[in-house]
Design an enzyme around this catalytic site. Structure first.
Site, short mmCIF file in Angstrom:
data_model
loop_
_atom_site.label_atom_id
_atom_site.label_comp_id
_atom_site.label_asym_id
_atom_site.label_seq_id
_atom_site.Cartn_x
_atom_site.Cartn_y
_atom_site.Cartn_z
N GLY A 202 43.30 39.31 40.40
CA GLY A 202 43.03 39.58 41.81
C GLY A 202 41.55 39.58 42.11
CG ASN A 203 40.19 38.97 45.80
OD1 ASN A 203 40.03 39.81 46.67
ND2 ASN A 203 41.10 38.00 45.90
#
Ligand code: CTP
Length: 393
Positions: A202-203
């Site tokens: 993810g980020n």
């Protein structure tokens, strides 16, 4: 928006704190104008802490800045909660005996009042006539709700719930907003690509900037669809969120929502790659050894595809979060990105370990397809959101 919250002297004044708080959380600037009687029910320090502004009460304070009319003149919206029978009578009579009366008479902003009183007072012929008079002048009323009152009695007279007051007030302001009638899709947050049932790639996008854009657009009258990818903060109740997880889910939701949208604003941080396959059970160290090799496949570029397929007149806005800190080099990257994506505008900002993500502030440069700078903004995410919407207009 500049919102004036008027508070008059009834027991429901304590609930006005919730109204003020909801407006502030939605990114609005709130000026509280309280009557002396209101301050017998709720403390000035509470209201000042929650509104983040001084509370105004006295007609004779701030005379040099002509405060008795200045607050009303600067208001985009006035909400009076609670509105007592006495206040409603003053309003019907056009009295300016106190600061709230002056503020209202000096304003051209939409006004919403939330009456709160005992049933007999609400149903008294005087109050009924006063309500008729003020609604005839365009003042809007919410409630009162039916329910338990201060004593043992119950019936119509209870002040509407703070969330309902806030929703009605924002809808009222929106009707006259500069984006009224526009359908806007906003994406926010960051997509996550699962590796196995417990892990993902993810980020660090929290969704704050996208939510601020959605809320600003709602306040300005737009009909907003917010598509949230793993939002780390809740969106205020005035906007419904369609929750998605992965890039493919986001792509599908955007394609559906974009079909009848006037504008699509892609503030979400999108995972460009996803694992080729998702392990059905937790990946174990014992079976992997010292090196874990993942095969990732490319995700669709939603912004690019959207820009290719957009209808005539539709406006597509992308975001570009880059780690480049030199403004000139950032602009070069932005110009190359907007050319590659084919969108109408690109909102450029610099991000890093400590900047951009999950913070309350932001600094952006907005460029258009030609590469020219069409806007810049530094400040709260709401300030940035409104600047983007100004450019859009
Ligand atoms: N975006 C998208 N689909 C993707 C990747 C990005 O729609 N698969 C959108 C984002 O929502 C954002 C814009 O494209 O509005 C730019 O995202 P960014 O991550 O900066 O661009 P990338 O195309 O991923 O380029 P790179 O990561 O190589 O800088």
């Amino acid at each position: 928006m500049n919102i004036v919250v008027g508070i008059t002297g009834g027991i429901a004044a304590y609930k006005a704190v919730g109204v003020v708080r909801a407006f502030v959380l939605a990114g609005h600037s709130v000026q509280v104008v309280a009557t002396d009687a209101a301050l017998r029910f709720v403390g000035k320090p509470t209201l000042e802490a929650i509104s983040r502004n001084p509370v105004h009460t006295d007609l004779y304070d701030g005379v040099a800045e002509v405060r008795h009319v200045a607050i009303g003149q600067a208001a985009d919206l006035i909400v009076v909660a609670p509105a007592t029978a006495n206040f409603i009578a003053q309003l019907a009579g056009g009295f300016a005996a106190d600061l709230l009366g002056n503020t209202i008479l000096a304003s051209t902003a939409p006004i919403l009042i939330a009456p709160a009183m005992h049933t007999e007072m609400w149903q008294n012929a005087a109050t009924v006539a006063n309500i008729q008079t003020i609604t005839g002048r365009g003042i809007h009323i919410i409630g009162p709700a039916v329910g338990q009152l201060t004593g043992k009695d119950s019936g119509p007279g209870r002040m509407s719930e703070p969330d309902d007051i806030v929703a009605a007030a924002l809808a009222l302001a929106g009707r006259s907003g500069d984006l009224a009638g526009k359908r806007i899709v906003v994406t926010a947050g960051g997509t996550r690509e699962p590796l196995d049932p417990v892990r993902f790639i993810g980020n660090r996008s929290s969704g704050k900037q996208g939510i601020a854009v959605a809320m600003a657009a709602v306040s300005r009258g737009a009909e907003v669809t917010l598509i949230g990818a793993n939002l780390e903060v809740d969106a205020p109740g005035q906007v419904a969120v369609l929750h998605v997880g992965t890039t493919l889910e986001l792509a599908e939701a955007v394609a559906l929502a974009a079909a009848d949208a006037d504008v699509v604003i892609m503030a979400a941080a999108v995972a460009d790659y996803r694992p080729e396959s998702v392990a059905p059970a937790k990946i174990k160290k014992e079976t992997q050894g010292d090196i874990l090799q993942l095969t990732l496949v490319k995700n669709p570029d939603i912004l690019h595809d959207l820009s290719l397929s957009k209808r005539a007149g539709q406006i597509i806005i992308g975001f570009a979060a880059e780690t480049e800190t030199d403004p000139a080099a950032l602009l070069v990257l932005g110009r190359a990105k907007i050319a590659r994506k084919g969108c109408d505008y690109l909102v450029l900002n610099s991000v890093g370990w400590t900047t951009g993500f999950a913070t309350d502030g932001n600094a952006v440069t907005i460029i258009r397809a030609s590469g020219d700078i069409v806007g810049e903004a530094t400040g709260s995410k709401t300030t940035v959101a409104n600047r983007i919407l100004d450019v859009l207009l």
